[in-house]
Enzyme design. Structure first.
Site, short mmCIF file in Angstrom:
data_model
loop_
_atom_site.label_atom_id
_atom_site.label_comp_id
_atom_site.label_asym_id
_atom_site.label_seq_id
_atom_site.Cartn_x
_atom_site.Cartn_y
_atom_site.Cartn_z
N ASP A 388 25.98 27.09 42.43
CA ASP A 388 27.25 27.95 42.44
C ASP A 388 26.75 29.32 41.66
O ASP A 388 25.43 29.39 41.02
CB ASP A 388 28.22 27.24 41.48
CG ASP A 388 29.60 27.98 41.32
OD1 ASP A 388 29.88 28.66 42.30
OD2 ASP A 388 29.99 27.76 40.30
N LYS A 761 30.44 24.08 51.18
CA LYS A 761 29.47 23.74 50.09
C LYS A 761 29.07 22.43 50.68
O LYS A 761 27.66 22.19 50.76
CB LYS A 761 29.85 23.76 48.73
CG LYS A 761 30.24 25.43 48.48
CD LYS A 761 30.58 25.51 46.78
CE LYS A 761 30.91 26.86 46.22
NZ LYS A 761 31.00 26.98 44.75
N ASP A 781 29.31 23.90 38.02
CA ASP A 781 29.99 23.72 36.85
C ASP A 781 31.73 23.73 36.97
O ASP A 781 32.08 23.32 36.03
CB ASP A 781 29.82 24.98 35.75
CG ASP A 781 30.64 26.31 36.28
OD1 ASP A 781 31.13 26.97 35.60
OD2 ASP A 781 30.60 26.57 37.47
N ASN A 784 35.37 22.82 41.80
CA ASN A 784 35.19 23.23 43.04
C ASN A 784 33.83 22.96 43.48
O ASN A 784 33.38 23.02 44.65
CB ASN A 784 35.73 24.52 43.34
CG ASN A 784 34.84 25.60 42.67
OD1 ASN A 784 34.26 25.17 41.39
ND2 ASN A 784 34.58 26.85 43.03
N ASP A 785 33.01 22.50 42.76
CA ASP A 785 31.66 22.12 42.99
C ASP A 785 31.42 20.63 43.07
O ASP A 785 30.15 20.17 43.34
CB ASP A 785 30.60 22.79 41.88
CG ASP A 785 30.76 24.17 41.93
OD1 ASP A 785 30.76 25.06 42.96
OD2 ASP A 785 30.69 24.80 40.42
#
Length: 1043
Positions: A388, A761, A781, A784-785
């Site tokens: 990210d 992703k 971090d 959304n990751d």
């Protein structure tokens, strides 16, 4: 959604399979089932409940007291090899198949099971304590007398939630006890660390006391449970008023579970529990990750099992299948069972625990946490790193850098000019204002001054920031709030961008000093307080990419609609201009986050008309979002463009050297971000993700198959250039040309995907795994990751500004991106090489004794008679050789400083050479050679008695294993020397007690000593000579650095 839900759910057991089942969670057996419907919640009247709702006890445990032992045993023996060893042990109860004492088979199996049971018990106890802490959360019941109830035993509708108290229910708060609002921390729900403002409904907030809630007739209509944590549709109705009061409810009127009250006190009513909680519905079981190394070892174990069957069949065939040959096959399977080492899995699991402990205790990467200790060796074979941008490569600490008015721009070195313009706007006497309208140069100057003032004023008003005053030890909170003490003020907002903008307006003279649900106060450079009434707020959403506010200036009565947002949406809202697009592109290329600020003046009639339509739209239950958006869009036309703001997100410490280390190690880095293309490209250059001598191919926006085809052909003609592509174009390419696009992208030295959704992703990670077969590592971090991190072979979470959601979901957690270099180059590399050496040595140890057994049986007419019995066979793989073999987990070929200085060493591991079919075959040949030499040597040199064969061969075998460990070690550790000496001492000491198998008087003779020495030298000396010749004429790459 219920008011009086009994929060005592039935405890469900977590399934023991590893299959992913979306929607499953610790609250229920399966969340995907059930009939979710909208419902009406009557406040204070549980008897009016219309349906039953799920109960609220969380249980993350796999087993209970009665199912623990059966469950653990079932999970162990459902795998073939564990079941195979169980059948071998059970076969010893049959007299015709017994080859020795029962404990020779049951003790090793029991040792493995005990370790597994203890490990599972520790994990279960940890789960139990965590669940108990959650279920024991105390809430205060709203009633005529003080009652406290546990979260798991909650049975009433109203309860208090105090400051810093965790919320474990989805609730609607009718009353706040602090200025009619509160702040909420949502980092464990959505990954954002900035506080969120929550509001009550107006009619209940005006009640004299909270206890009056029990006296009124009211109900909440709430939508059916769903996974959307950012939206909520409901209505609040009070029936005992004249006329009845209806108010719309939105996300700002809710407190979801997994959040924390950051300020104020709340009286809430339960609307969702159990599996219907938003946080639970967004939880799914992550895919069960199995390390590539484990799969390779499993494959080698299958080959060994095949060899075991073949050897057993050959032995029976050489007997010409005489007699009851089928029993003989089974006896030989038992006799050669050491070919498949039962200790392999135990050694590898213990080794992984040691590697994980080393990572956590490394002082050079403090704060690193290993959450998945089952595959640390995966870190040594990463080919693709997906990262990210915001908060991972950058600090997520925003600094205001640029104010652009179209004709003039102000940077950091000219902010004093902005400050003087703001100061003159509020301190200039009225006559000077009249003079400023005189013709001449002064008019241009004052026009710019007024434009700067309007821009700063707009930036100070269009936001969701709230100033919070805290005690600083000198001034208490109430006094600080009353006098707007600057030293006690802290800004809170849902975005760090907004905080940086408000801090900048304070630095130039216009300070936000107060805010509540309906008003806002600004302080001018002269100390005057400007009061504004907040009429409407339109919060920022990812779909709209903008936020707006309508305020009334109390001093003039003017109503103004302010709006700020991304240039892509604001370009169609503001009046025509010829500089917006160009300047946005210029600022983005400098790595700045750009926001467009605009305003529109409204008359009282215009606002009243808008308000009526807006309230009507908000009360809609069906298609509310669409209707509300349509009403707001009626205002968003021909707005006056005021300015552009540019905010910089600074790089994390040592990002550039870390990316260079990864690139030199042969790892390709892909950056996946939700930012705009220009900002992402600039950050990639700034971080040296793209080197200076590399070209960048920016993939043009494509929407159709033919456009994608043409653009891919243009990209194919480029060589050794980085790719920059947007999420929309990526989606089109993957839809029509998935194979071609991935083939071209994988050849790029670096790839930047901008405007990427979280699902995209994860999709990119999945495609890389499928198309290349290489190992991937995802670093992020924020919330959304999480999907990307869980999809990757190795997920690394960075504890940053966006909370701990990514860190908690990851396999490894670090505090800074720069720690990733050492995590991979040192710990990943060492873990993989040590695991490979350990596994091959355990296999070698088992094959040696199996070869000796095969030679012994073939010499004595293929009899199925064991060479070693009783304690000898158990002691061989435990106290005699376990410590030296396991000490290989401390071995290393180069120092950690050298591994960091020469990341090219990491590149050698990507081909999997430390553990391959070639190295496996070499160790098999070594085992056969040494086992044959020891056995034939003992047969040639023994004197008259069989017991002498056992003494000579077993002693030579032990010494050979100890010498082979010494041959394998690259760098000696003091514990390795202790392990070698301790094992040798244990064997010598135990000879006194092994008179049943070994002649104690014979081993004290000189004849025994020279025979054992001769056999051991013949078995080991050639290997030492070969190792010397190899290092002399074909040294490995690391030996050149250590010499």
């Amino acid at each position: 959604m219920t008011d009086n839900i009994q929060l005592q759910p039935v405890r469900h057991k977590k399934r023991h399979d590893n299959k992913r089942r979306d929607g499953c969670c610790p609250w229920s057996r399966c969340c995907s089932g059930g009939d979710f419907r909208p419902r009406t919640v009557w406040l204070g009247h549980p008897e009016k409940r219309e349906q039953r709702y799920p109960r609220n006890v969380i249980n993350n445990q796999k087993y209970n007291f009665f199912t623990f032992l059966p469950g653990v045993l079932f999970n162990q023996f459902k795998y073939f090899f564990n079941l195979y060893f169980l059948l071998l042990a059970c076969s010893q109860f049959v007299n015709e198949l017994r080859l020795g004492a029962l404990y020779t088979y049951w003790v090793p199996l029991g040792f493995v099971l005990v370790i597994t049971i203890v490990r599972e018990a520790v994990e279960e106890m940890r789960c139990f304590l965590r669940d108990k802490e959650v279920n024991s959360q105390i809430y205060s019941k709203l009633s005529t007398r003080d009652i406290t109830i546990k979260c798991s035993g909650y049975q009433t509708d109203f309860f208090y939630i105090l400051k810093y108290l965790d919320v474990y229910l989805d609730i609607f708060p009718p009353v706040f006890h602090h200025k009619g609002s509160c702040f909420l921390r949502t980092d464990q729900l959505d990954g954002e660390t900035d506080w969120k403002l929550r509001l009550p409904v107006a009619c209940t907030q005006r009640l004299p006391t909270a206890a009056d809630l029990l006296q009124i007739r009211s109900f909440v209509y709430a939508e059916e449970p769903n996974i959307d944590i950012h939206n909520f549709i409901g209505t609040f109705t009070r029936e005992d008023g004249d006329p009845p009061v209806n108010e719309s409810l939105s996300i700002e009127n809710t407190l979801w579970a997994s959040t924390v009250i950051a300020s104020g006190t709340v009286v809430g009513v339960v609307i969702y529990t159990g599996k219907e909680l938003r946080s639970v519905m967004n939880t799914s079981n992550p895919r069960h990750k199995i390390g590539l190394f484990d799969l390779e070892v499993n494959c080698l174990t299958k080959i060994l099992f095949g060899a075991l069957v073949v050897v057993s069949l050959v032995m029976v065939a050489l007997q010409h299948f005489a007699g009851r040959w089928y029993l003989q096959i089974f006896r030989f399977l038992l006799l050669f069972s050491n070919i498949v080492p039962i200790s392999l899995r135990v050694n590898l699991d213990m080794g992984k625990m040691v590697f994980s402990w080393m990572i956590k205790k490394d002082s050079k990467i403090p704060g690193t946490v290993v959450r998945a200790s089952t595959f640390p060796e995966q870190l040594g074979r990463i080919s693709y790193l997906l990262t990210d941008k915001t908060g991972t490569l950058t600090q997520n600490e925003m600094v205001f850098r640029r104010l652009h008015l179209g004709t003039v721009a102000y940077g950091m070195d000219s902010m004093d000019e902005v400050q003087s313009h703001v100061f003159s706007a509020y301190t200039q006497p009225p006559q000077d204002l009249q003079a400023s309208r005189a013709p001449g140069t002064t008019k241009v100057r004052k026009t710019i001054s007024s434009r700067v003032h309007e821009a700063v004023k707009a930036i100070a008003l269009v936001h969701n920031v709230t100033p919070v005053y805290e005690s600083n030890g000198v001034t208490d909170q109430a006094e600080a709030e009353m006098h707007y003490e600057d030293t006690c003020r802290v800004y809170q907002a849902s975005s760090p961008d907004e905080v940086s903008l408000v801090q900048w307006t304070e630095s130039v003279g216009l300070t936000l000093v107060g805010r509540d649900q309906s008003s806002m106060q600004l302080r001018t450079p002269s100390g005057q307080i400007l009061n504004f009434t907040i009429l409407q707020i339109f919060p920022f959403t990812y779909e709209s990419k903008r936020m707006g506010i309508i305020v009334r200036d109390e001093s003039t009565g003017e109503i103004t609609f302010y709006m700020k947002g991304a240039d892509v949406v604001m370009a169609g809202i503001v009046q025509y201009n010829d500089w917006l697009e160009e300047e946005c592109g210029n600022m983005a290329r400098e790595g700045l986050r750009v926001l467009v600020v605009a305003k529109k003046s409204l008359t009282e009639e215009q606002y009243q008309d808008f308000e009526a339509r807006y309230v009507q739209a908000k009360l809609s239950v069906h298609d509310r979002s669409l209707k509300v958006a349509t009403v707001i869009e009626s205002l968003e036309m021909e707005m006056e463009l005021l300015c552009l703001t540019g905010v910089e997100d600074q790089l994390q410490a040592d990002v550039r050297p870390t990316l260079e280390i990864l690139r030199n190690a042969g790892i390709k880095v892909w950056m996946l971000t939700g930012d705009k293309l220009e900002t992402a490209t600039c950050t990639a250059k700034n971080a040296h993700l793209v080197t200076r001598n590399q070209d960048i191919h920016v993939f043009r926006p494509v929407t159709t198959r033919s456009e994608a085809h043409l653009e891919l052909n243009a990209f194919r003609r480029k060589h050794d250039c980085a790719l920059v592509i947007s999420g929309d174009s990526l989606e089109v390419c993957l839809k029509y040309y998935e194979y071609e696009f991935m083939e071209l992208a994988c050849q790029c030295p670096a790839v930047v995907c901008c405007r990427c959704a979280p699902t995209q992703k994860a999709q990119i990670v999945r495609l890389l795994q499928e198309r290349t077969g290489k190992l991937t590592c995802a670093v992020g971090d924020g919330g959304n990751d999480v999907s990307m991190i869980q999809e990757a072979d190795c997920g690394v979470g960075v504890e940053g500004k966006e909370g701990k959601q990514a860190s908690l979901a990851a396999d490894f957690s670090i505090t800074q991106f720069k720690h990733l270099g050492r995590l991979l180059m040192v710990h990943g590399r060492n873990s993989y090489k040590r695991s490979a050496a350990l596994s091959q040595f355990v296999i070698h140890r088992s094959l040696c004794i199996s070869t000796m057994q095969a030679v012994f049986s073939s010499v004595f007419y293929f009899a199925s008679v064991p060479l070693y019995q009783g304690f000898l066979i158990i002691g061989y793989s435990t106290i005699y050789t376990m410590f030296p073999v396991f000490s290989l987990v401390l071995d290393k070929d180069v120092k950690s400083e050298v591994a960091m200085l020469y990341p090219e060493l990491y590149k050698d591991l990507l081909k999997g050479r430390p553990l391959s079919f070639k190295t496996f075959l070499i160790w098999v040949l070594i085992s056969i050679y040494q086992g044959s030499i020891i056995m034939y040597g003992a047969l040639l040199l023994f004197e008259s008695e069989f017991v002498h064969i056992v003494a000579i061969s077993f002693t030579s075998l032990i010494l050979t294993e100890l010498l082979m460990v010494a041959l394998t070690v690259q760098t000696w550790h003091w514990l390795m020397i202790v392990a070698e000496l301790l094992s040798l001492a244990c064997y010598i000491a135990s000879l006194v007690f092994l008179h049943e198998f070994i002649d104690v008087y014979f081993i004290a003779t000189l004849s025994f000593v020279w025979k054992v020495t001769a056999i051991t030298l013949v078995s080991c000396l050639p290997l030492y000579i070969l190792k010397y010749l190899r290092r002399r004429f074909s040294p490995p790459s690391y030996s050149k650095l250590t010499s």
